[in-house]
Motif scaffolding. Sequence first.
Motif, PDB file in Angstrom:
ATOM      1  N   GLN A  35       1.605  69.209 -30.686  1.00 27.31           N
ATOM      2  CA  GLN A  35       0.918  70.502 -30.703  1.00 27.31           C
ATOM      3  C   GLN A  35       1.750  71.545 -31.442  1.00 27.31           C
ATOM      4  N   GLU A  36       3.050  71.571 -31.164  1.00 32.09           N
ATOM      5  CA  GLU A  36       3.937  72.531 -31.831  1.00 32.09           C
ATOM      6  C   GLU A  36       3.926  72.327 -33.342  1.00 32.09           C
ATOM      7  N   GLU A  37       4.053  71.085 -33.765  1.00 32.21           N
ATOM      8  CA  GLU A  37       4.102  70.804 -35.210  1.00 32.21           C
ATOM      9  C   GLU A  37       2.760  71.078 -35.879  1.00 32.21           C
ATOM     10  N   LEU A  38       1.653  70.825 -35.189  1.00 31.17           N
ATOM     11  CA  LEU A  38       0.343  71.169 -35.753  1.00 31.17           C
ATOM     12  C   LEU A  38       0.231  72.680 -35.929  1.00 31.17           C
ATOM     13  N   GLY A  39       0.753  73.436 -34.982  1.00 32.91           N
ATOM     14  CA  GLY A  39       0.761  74.894 -35.112  1.00 32.91           C
ATOM     15  C   GLY A  39       1.580  75.354 -36.302  1.00 32.91           C
ATOM     16  N   GLU A  40       2.723  74.716 -36.514  1.00 28.37           N
ATOM     17  CA  GLU A  40       3.572  75.084 -37.652  1.00 28.37           C
ATOM     18  C   GLU A  40       2.915  74.712 -38.976  1.00 28.37           C
ATOM     19  N   LEU A  41       2.223  73.569 -39.021  1.00 33.70           N
ATOM     20  CA  LEU A  41       1.488  73.198 -40.234  1.00 33.70           C
ATOM     21  C   LEU A  41       0.349  74.184 -40.482  1.00 33.70           C
ATOM     22  N   THR A  42      -0.334  74.576 -39.425  1.00 37.39           N
ATOM     23  CA  THR A  42      -1.420  75.558 -39.547  1.00 37.39           C
ATOM     24  C   THR A  42      -0.887  76.869 -40.102  1.00 37.39           C
ATOM     25  N   ALA A  43       0.245  77.342 -39.594  1.00 39.54           N
ATOM     26  CA  ALA A  43       0.847  78.588 -40.079  1.00 39.54           C
ATOM     27  C   ALA A  43       1.232  78.470 -41.552  1.00 39.54           C
ATOM     28  N   ALA A  44       1.822  77.339 -41.929  1.00 48.09           N
ATOM     29  CA  ALA A  44       2.208  77.138 -43.334  1.00 48.09           C
ATOM     30  C   ALA A  44       0.977  77.109 -44.235  1.00 48.09           C
ATOM     31  N   HIS A  45      -0.083  76.474 -43.766  1.00 45.17           N
ATOM     32  CA  HIS A  45      -1.322  76.422 -44.542  1.00 45.17           C
ATOM     33  C   HIS A  45      -1.917  77.817 -44.709  1.00 45.17           C
ATOM     34  N   MET A  46      -1.917  78.582 -43.636  1.00 45.78           N
ATOM     35  CA  MET A  46      -2.458  79.936 -43.697  1.00 45.78           C
ATOM     36  C   MET A  46      -1.677  80.791 -44.692  1.00 45.78           C
ATOM     37  N   LYS A  47      -0.363  80.670 -44.701  1.00 52.58           N
ATOM     38  CA  LYS A  47       0.463  81.419 -45.665  1.00 52.58           C
ATOM     39  C   LYS A  47       0.150  80.980 -47.090  1.00 52.58           C
ATOM     40  N   ALA A  48       0.087  79.673 -47.303  1.00 49.67           N
ATOM     41  CA  ALA A  48      -0.136  79.141 -48.652  1.00 49.67           C
ATOM     42  C   ALA A  48      -1.520  79.502 -49.185  1.00 49.67           C
ATOM     43  N   SER A  49      -2.484  79.657 -48.286  1.00 48.13           N
ATOM     44  CA  SER A  49      -3.841  79.993 -48.720  1.00 48.13           C
ATOM     45  C   SER A  49      -4.079  81.503 -48.704  1.00 48.13           C
ATOM     46  N   ARG A  50      -2.987  82.250 -48.526  1.00 51.48           N
ATOM     47  CA  ARG A  50      -3.015  83.719 -48.525  1.00 51.48           C
ATOM     48  C   ARG A  50      -3.876  84.291 -47.403  1.00 51.48           C
ATOM     49  N   ARG A  51      -3.958  83.541 -46.313  1.00 53.79           N
ATOM     50  CA  ARG A  51      -4.655  84.033 -45.121  1.00 53.79           C
ATOM     51  C   ARG A  51      -3.647  84.450 -44.049  1.00 53.79           C
ATOM     52  N   GLY A  52      -2.382  84.329 -44.397  1.00 59.19           N
ATOM     53  CA  GLY A  52      -1.294  84.720 -43.510  1.00 59.19           C
ATOM     54  C   GLY A  52      -0.223  85.411 -44.320  1.00 59.19           C
TER      55      GLY A  52
END
Length: 114
Positions: A35-52
């Motif tokens: 769960q922790e690593e999925l959250g970190e991947l989600t955060a990285a994806h959001m940053k890369a897609s300019r949604r974070g």
Amino acid sequence: MTLKVLLHLVRTVSDIYAKRFNINRDEVWYLAKLQEELGELTAAHMKASRRGRAGAATPTELHTQKENEAADLLAHLLLYADRNNLDLEKGIRRKWMAHLPTQSKSDQAMEKHS
């Protein structure tokens, strides 16, 4: 690299990490790390897609972050499966590969000779 070889390497690194930081890896730990690593991947994806908030990170740096977090997730999935005696290769064959079209006779013949 096969999943078994990858698991062996990941398990070795995880053992070093657990010993270094005195971590008790029980059943809950393995699931919580997924769960922790999925959250970190989600955060990285959001940053890369300019949604974070990406800060000053370049597109290349953001892509690398996604790769690293996806690798963490895969490594922890391997550890979780190992801890729970799950055969991921068998599961993938049963759940995913069963949907592939039937191979032609020429494809089957090529496989026999490779």
